[in-house]
Design a protein around this motif. Structure first.
Motif, short mmCIF file in Angstrom:
data_model
loop_
_atom_site.label_atom_id
_atom_site.label_comp_id
_atom_site.label_asym_id
_atom_site.label_seq_id
_atom_site.Cartn_x
_atom_site.Cartn_y
_atom_site.Cartn_z
N ALA A 129 0.84 -1.21 0.00
CA ALA A 129 0.00 0.00 0.00
C ALA A 129 0.87 1.26 0.00
N SER A 130 2.02 1.19 0.66
CA SER A 130 2.90 2.37 0.68
C SER A 130 3.52 2.61 -0.69
N ILE A 131 3.69 1.55 -1.47
CA ILE A 131 4.29 1.68 -2.81
C ILE A 131 3.25 2.03 -3.86
N THR A 132 2.12 1.32 -3.84
CA THR A 132 1.13 1.46 -4.91
C THR A 132 0.02 2.46 -4.59
N GLY A 133 -0.25 2.68 -3.30
CA GLY A 133 -1.36 3.54 -2.91
C GLY A 133 -2.69 2.81 -2.88
N PHE A 134 -2.70 1.52 -3.22
CA PHE A 134 -3.93 0.71 -3.20
C PHE A 134 -4.03 -0.02 -1.88
N CYS A 135 -5.12 0.23 -1.15
CA CYS A 135 -5.33 -0.43 0.14
C CYS A 135 -6.81 -0.79 0.28
N PRO A 136 -7.12 -2.09 0.31
CA PRO A 136 -8.51 -2.50 0.45
C PRO A 136 -9.15 -1.98 1.74
N ALA A 137 -8.38 -1.92 2.82
CA ALA A 137 -8.93 -1.41 4.08
C ALA A 137 -9.31 0.06 3.95
N ALA A 138 -8.49 0.84 3.24
CA ALA A 138 -8.80 2.26 3.04
C ALA A 138 -10.09 2.42 2.25
N MET A 139 -10.29 1.55 1.26
CA MET A 139 -11.52 1.62 0.48
C MET A 139 -12.73 1.30 1.36
N ALA A 140 -12.57 0.33 2.25
CA ALA A 140 -13.67 -0.04 3.15
C ALA A 140 -13.98 1.10 4.12
N PHE A 141 -12.94 1.71 4.68
CA PHE A 141 -13.16 2.81 5.62
C PHE A 141 -13.76 4.04 4.93
N ARG A 142 -13.42 4.24 3.67
CA ARG A 142 -14.02 5.35 2.90
C ARG A 142 -15.53 5.12 2.75
N LYS A 143 -15.90 3.86 2.46
CA LYS A 143 -17.33 3.53 2.32
C LYS A 143 -18.06 3.64 3.66
N LEU A 144 -17.33 3.45 4.75
CA LEU A 144 -17.93 3.58 6.08
C LEU A 144 -18.06 5.03 6.52
N GLY A 145 -17.50 5.96 5.74
CA GLY A 145 -17.70 7.37 6.02
C GLY A 145 -16.55 8.09 6.69
N CYS A 146 -15.37 7.48 6.75
CA CYS A 146 -14.22 8.16 7.32
C CYS A 146 -13.78 9.29 6.38
N LYS A 147 -13.26 10.34 6.99
CA LYS A 147 -12.78 11.48 6.21
C LYS A 147 -11.45 11.13 5.55
N PRO A 148 -11.18 11.69 4.36
CA PRO A 148 -9.88 11.44 3.71
C PRO A 148 -8.73 11.99 4.54
N GLY A 149 -7.60 11.35 4.40
CA GLY A 149 -6.40 11.80 5.10
C GLY A 149 -5.34 12.18 4.09
N ALA A 150 -4.10 12.28 4.55
CA ALA A 150 -3.01 12.69 3.67
C ALA A 150 -2.62 11.59 2.69
N ALA A 151 -2.63 10.33 3.14
CA ALA A 151 -2.18 9.23 2.29
C ALA A 151 -3.30 8.66 1.43
N PHE A 152 -4.46 8.47 2.02
CA PHE A 152 -5.59 7.87 1.29
C PHE A 152 -6.69 8.89 1.13
N ARG A 153 -6.97 9.26 -0.10
CA ARG A 153 -8.01 10.26 -0.37
C ARG A 153 -9.21 9.65 -1.02
#
Length: 67
Positions: free
Chosen positions: A43-67
């Motif tokens: 995830a640090s290399i590619t920027g792809f993180c399944p957990a980040a996608m799940a948290f985005r769908k749960l309504g978490c605000k974007p951060g610096a790394a995962f938008r």
């Protein structure tokens, strides 16, 4: 909570749980620890993180790394 913090919290919790399960239940649970570590590295290399996608769908605000 931002997506970045949620991902770090989730990864940390999975590592601690898998370490406890590996110690008390079966050493095969250490494979989960390895999977979490490898997923964090990719995830640090590619920027792809399944957990980040799940948290985005749960309504978490974007951060610096995962938008």
């Amino acid at each position: 909570m931002t997506i970045d913090r949620a991902v770090m919290m989730f990864a940390g919790a999975l590592v601690l749980v898998s370490l406890a399960l590996g110690f008390y239940v079966s050493p095969y649970w250490y494979l989960l620890t390895a999977f979490v570590g490898l997923n964090l590295m990719q995830a640090s290399i590619t920027g792809f993180c399944p957990a980040a996608m799940a948290f985005r769908k749960l309504g978490c605000k974007p951060g610096a790394a995962f938008r």
